[in-house]
Scaffold this active site. Structure first.
Site, mmCIF file in Angstrom:
data_model
loop_
_atom_site.group_PDB
_atom_site.id
_atom_site.type_symbol
_atom_site.label_atom_id
_atom_site.label_comp_id
_atom_site.label_asym_id
_atom_site.label_seq_id
_atom_site.Cartn_x
_atom_site.Cartn_y
_atom_site.Cartn_z
ATOM 1 N N ARG A 27 -20.399 -5.144 -13.618
ATOM 2 C CA ARG A 27 -21.212 -5.954 -14.328
ATOM 3 C C ARG A 27 -22.649 -5.575 -14.208
ATOM 4 O O ARG A 27 -23.466 -5.754 -15.028
ATOM 5 C CB ARG A 27 -21.200 -7.449 -13.988
ATOM 6 C CG ARG A 27 -21.665 -8.520 -14.631
ATOM 7 C CD ARG A 27 -21.219 -9.763 -14.100
ATOM 8 N NE ARG A 27 -19.818 -10.333 -14.356
ATOM 9 C CZ ARG A 27 -19.372 -10.780 -15.344
ATOM 10 N NH1 ARG A 27 -20.511 -11.630 -16.114
ATOM 11 N NH2 ARG A 27 -18.161 -11.398 -15.435
ATOM 12 N N LYS A 37 -3.068 -2.278 -5.434
ATOM 13 C CA LYS A 37 -2.138 -3.618 -4.839
ATOM 14 C C LYS A 37 -3.140 -4.784 -4.722
ATOM 15 O O LYS A 37 -4.494 -4.378 -4.641
ATOM 16 C CB LYS A 37 -1.337 -3.320 -3.848
ATOM 17 C CG LYS A 37 -2.077 -3.137 -2.549
ATOM 18 C CD LYS A 37 -1.270 -3.006 -1.355
ATOM 19 C CE LYS A 37 -1.221 -4.362 -0.542
ATOM 20 N NZ LYS A 37 -1.968 -4.658 0.569
ATOM 21 N N LYS A 97 0.313 9.337 1.895
ATOM 22 C CA LYS A 97 0.362 9.951 3.015
ATOM 23 C C LYS A 97 1.111 11.090 3.317
ATOM 24 O O LYS A 97 2.390 11.043 2.782
ATOM 25 C CB LYS A 97 0.465 8.835 4.245
ATOM 26 C CG LYS A 97 -0.589 7.625 4.261
ATOM 27 C CD LYS A 97 -0.080 6.933 5.467
ATOM 28 C CE LYS A 97 -0.782 5.547 5.276
ATOM 29 N NZ LYS A 97 -2.103 5.522 5.994
ATOM 30 N N GLU A 134 -1.497 -2.647 13.776
ATOM 31 C CA GLU A 134 -2.942 -2.295 13.625
ATOM 32 C C GLU A 134 -3.650 -3.097 14.695
ATOM 33 O O GLU A 134 -3.398 -4.096 15.399
ATOM 34 C CB GLU A 134 -3.365 -3.132 12.188
ATOM 35 C CG GLU A 134 -2.832 -2.395 11.008
ATOM 36 C CD GLU A 134 -3.313 -2.969 9.693
ATOM 37 O OE1 GLU A 134 -4.482 -2.605 9.428
ATOM 38 O OE2 GLU A 134 -2.815 -3.985 9.358
ATOM 39 N N HIS A 139 4.015 -1.373 1.357
ATOM 40 C CA HIS A 139 3.967 -0.209 2.139
ATOM 41 C C HIS A 139 5.235 -0.122 3.092
ATOM 42 O O HIS A 139 5.828 0.939 2.987
ATOM 43 C CB HIS A 139 2.693 -0.473 3.214
ATOM 44 C CG HIS A 139 1.362 -0.604 2.511
ATOM 45 N ND1 HIS A 139 1.126 -0.210 1.401
ATOM 46 C CD2 HIS A 139 0.505 -1.247 2.978
ATOM 47 C CE1 HIS A 139 -0.027 -0.550 1.005
ATOM 48 N NE2 HIS A 139 -0.513 -1.136 1.929
HETATM 49 C C1 BG6 Z 1 -3.699 -2.541 2.989
HETATM 50 C C2 BG6 Z 1 -3.627 -3.866 3.655
HETATM 51 O O1 BG6 Z 1 -2.785 -2.316 1.912
HETATM 52 O O2 BG6 Z 1 -3.307 -1.587 4.158
HETATM 53 C C3 BG6 Z 1 -4.435 -4.199 4.991
HETATM 54 O O3 BG6 Z 1 -4.196 -4.752 2.569
HETATM 55 C C4 BG6 Z 1 -3.831 -3.102 5.763
HETATM 56 O O4 BG6 Z 1 -4.420 -5.416 5.404
HETATM 57 C C5 BG6 Z 1 -4.020 -1.535 5.406
HETATM 58 O O5 BG6 Z 1 -4.985 -2.762 7.048
HETATM 59 C C6 BG6 Z 1 -3.369 -0.524 6.141
HETATM 60 O O6 BG6 Z 1 -3.325 0.738 5.736
HETATM 61 P P1 BG6 Z 1 -3.380 2.026 6.799
HETATM 62 O O7 BG6 Z 1 -3.523 3.136 5.738
HETATM 63 O O8 BG6 Z 1 -4.834 1.769 7.576
HETATM 64 O O9 BG6 Z 1 -2.181 1.824 7.401
#
Ligand code: BG6
Length: 503
Positions: A47, A150, A184, A218, A242
Site C-alpha cells: 500500500r 500458510k 528443506k 523450538e 509441517h
Molecule cells: C512456521 C511457524 O511455519 O514454522 C513458526 O509459523 C515456526 O511458528 C516455524 O517457528 C518453524 O520453522 P523452522 O524452519 O524454523 O523449523
C-alpha cells in the site's frame, strides 16, 4: 539445471517481514547462483507509496552482510521494482496491469507472471479473485502461477472454502501452496534415503519397525507473533502442515516416478490411512501444554500468558504430543509419536525410526539403561544429517554390547551448494514444478485429521492443558507416553543425546 523461462514475480505484501527476511534473500541466492532467467523482474506490491529506488535500498538491507561488497548485489537490486496498490480495491488493479505491461515491454519479458501472496490470510480469497477478474489468470498469454503462504485455512471448513474459491478462478496446476518444510534439503533426503538404498526399503515396515518418533522442538517462544499464535496454537501452526508432511514422507509408498502428482498421490494416501482420533478420545490421547515462567541460568523467562498480545487466561497450546496409527499394510500396528513445542531446551527437528530388537537376546548389554533397538535418526535441522545407532562389541573379555553411532553430517559435503528452503521452492515454482508444494486434497485431508482435536478442545475446555517450565522438554504427563521406550533427548549435535549435552 534448466533455467526458468523469463517472467515477472509479483510479491503482494512487499513491505512485510517474510518478503524482507526470506523471499528477497532467497531470490538473491538464486541470482548469485545464476539460476534466475536473464530476463526477470520482481515487482513488490504494497500500500505504501515508495519509489523503486527506496524499495531497492530497503530490500538491500536484508541481503547478507558478507556479500555487501559483491557487485552482484547492485545488479540484483536492478531487478527489483515497486508498485503501490490498494490490494483490496479492484478499481486499483488496472494500475498493476499497466505497470506489468510497461515492465514487460521495457525489459522484453513475455507475459509470464508468478503472484506471491505474502499478505495476511484475509487477502487470500480477495487478491486472486481480483487478479482473475482483471484477466491476470489467463494462461493463453503466458504462465500464470499463484504462490500462497500458510496458514491455508484455520480449520477444515475454511480450508475447503478457500480451495473452492481459488479453484473457481485457477486450475490446480496454477496453485502453489507453500510449506517451507518441503523445501528443506533434509526433508527431501528422506525420500532419497528410503527409495535409493536397497538396505532400507525392505525393512521399512511393521515387520521390522517398532515405532517412529517425530520431534520438532523450538527454543524460541512466540516472539512478536503473540496475536497470531494465540488464535493458532501448535496443532494448527506446526502439526497440520509441517509435521504432517514429515509423516507423509516417512510413511508413503514409493511413488511411481519422481513427479509432482505421483508424489502427492502417495502423500494423500498416507493422510487417508491415518486412523482418526475421535473427539471423545482426544482427552486421553492428545496432550497439550503451555510454557510457564522459569529461570534459565540467571534469566527470567516469561510464561506464554505473559507474552505480548496473548490473552492472560489463554488456553492455547504451545506444545502438543500424541500417538497415532497408520492403518495400511505397511504400517499396521506401528505406533507413531509426534511432539512439537516452543520454548523447549534446544531447536531440533528429526524423525527417529526405532527398529525391533533381535528375536532372541544372545548378548549382555553394557548397561540396563541402554536401549537395545537400532535407531535411524533422520535429522532435519540443525546439524543436518543421518545417524544410525547399532550394537557393537565392547572390546575385552566376554560379549558385551554397546550402542554406537554411525553418523553422516551434511557439513561434510563441503563445497556443495545447499539451497535455502525458500530459494529451492521459488525456483521450483519458476520451473513449473509443484512436487514440493501441497495439493488441495492433501491440505484438506490434513485438516480433516486435526479437526476432531480442535473440536474437542473447543467444546470441552475441561480437557487439561499442562504447564511446563520454559526450557524443559514439555509437560511431565508426556514423559511416559511411549510404550516400551522413552522420547529421545536430542541435542544440537546429531550424534550426542541424553540429558547432558550442548543444547
Ligand atoms: C512456521 C511457524 O511455519 O514454522 C513458526 O509459523 C515456526 O511458528 C516455524 O517457528 C518453524 O520453522 P523452522 O524452519 O524454523 O523449523
Amino acid at each position: 539445471m534448466k533455467t526458468p523461462e523469463p517472467h515477472i514475480l509479483v510479491i503482494f505484501g512487499a513491505s512485510g517481514d517474510l518478503t524482507k527476511r526470506k523471499l528477497i534473500p532467497a531470490l538473491f541466492e538464486l541470482y548469485a547462483q545464476k539460476l534466475l532467467p536473464e530476463k526477470f523482474a520482481v515487482l513488490g506490491v504494497s500500500r505504501t507509496e515508495i519509489s523503486d529506488q527506496v524499495f531497492r535500498d530497503k530490500m538491500g538491507e536484508f541481503l547478507p552482510a558478507s556479500s555487501q561488497n559483491n557487485p552482484a548485489i547492485a545488479q540484483f537490486k536492478e531487478t527489483l521494482f515497486y508498485q503501490s496498490l490498494n490490494t483490496s480495491d479492484a478499481t486499483d488493479y488496472p494500475r498493476l496491469k499497466a505497470r506489468l505491461e510497461i515492465l514487460g515491454n521495457e525489459l522484453s519479458i513475455p507475459a509470464n507472471f508468478i503472484f506471491y501472496l505474502s499478505t495476511p490470510p484475509q487477502m487470500y480469497p480477495v487478491i486472486p479473485r481480483i487478479l482473475a477478474e482483471a484477466g491476470l489468470n489467463d494462461v493463453s498469454q503466458g504462465f500464470r502461477r499463484l504462490i500462497i503462504e500458510k496458514p491455508f485455512g484455520t480449520d477444515l471448513a475454511s480450508a475447503r472454502e478457500l480451495n473452492r474459491n481459488l479453484l473457481s478462478f485457477y486450475k490446480e496446476e496454477q496453485l502453489y501452496r507453500i510449506d517451507h518444510y518441503l523445501g528443506k534439503e533434509t526433508v527431501q533426503n528422506m525420500l532419497v534415503t528410503r527409495f535409493s538404498n536397497g538396505i532400507f526399503e525392505p525393512i521399512w515396515n511393521h515387520n521390522f519397525i517398532h515405532h517412529i518418533e517425530i520431534t520438532s522442538a523450538e527454543t524460541l517462544g512466540v516472539e512478536d507473533r503473540g496475536g497470531y499464535y494465540d488464535h493458532s496454537g501448535a496443532l494448527r501452526d506446526m502439526v497440520q502442515n509441517h509435521l504432517m508432511q514429515l509423516v507423509g514422507y516417512v510413511a508413503m509408498e514409493p511413488p511411481v516416478v519422481i513427479e509432482a502428482n505421483a508424489i502427492r498421490n502417495e502423500m494423500l494416501k498416507v493422510f487417508q490411512s491415518m486412523r482418526p482420533i475421535r473427539e471423545a478420545d482426544v482427552a486421553s490421547q492428545v496432550f497439550r501444554g503451555q510454557y510457564t515462567q522459569s529461570h534459565i541460568g540467571n534469566e527470567l523467562i516469561p510464561g506464554y500468558r505473559e507474552e505480548k498480545e496473548v490473552d492472560p487466561q489463554s488456553r492455547t497450546e504451545t506444545y502438543v504430543a500424541f500417538k497415532f496409527f497408520i492403518d495400511n499394510f505397511r504400517w499396521a500396528g506401528v505406533p507413531f509419536y509426534i511432539r512439537t513445542g516452543k520454548k523447549l531446551p534446544t531447536r531440533v527437528t528429526e524423525v527417529v525410526i526405532y527398529f525391533k530388537t533381535t528375536p532372541h537376546h544372545l548378548f549382555q548389554y553394557q548397561s540396563d539403561l541402554e536401549p537395545v533397538n537400532n535407531q535411524l535418526v533422520l535429522r532435519i535441522q540443525p546439524d543436518e544429517g543421518v545417524l544410525l545407532k547399532i550394537g557393537m562389541k565392547v572390546p575385552g573379555a566376554g560379549f558385551k554390547v554397546q550402542n554406537m553411532n554411525m553418523d553422516f553430517h551434511y557439513t561434510e559435503l563441503s563445497g556443495t551448494y545447499l539451497p535455502s528452503a525458500y530459494s529451492r521452492l521459488l525456483l521450483d515454482c519458476m520451473q513449473g514444478d509443484a512436487t514440493l508444494y501441497s495439493r488441495s486434497d492433501a491440505v484438506e485431508k490434513a485438516w480433516e485429521y486435526v479437526q476432531p482435536i480442535l473440536d474437542a478442545w473447543q467444546n470441552n475446555p475441561d480437557i487439561p492443558i499442562y504447564g511446563y517450565p520454559a526450557g524443559t522438554w514439555g509437560p511431565e504427563s508426556v514423559e511416559n507416553m511411549i510404550e516400551d521406550g522413552s522420547w529421545r533427548k536430542p541435542c544440537k549435535n546429531l550424534s550426542h543425546d541424553g540429558e547432558y549435552c550442548e543444547l
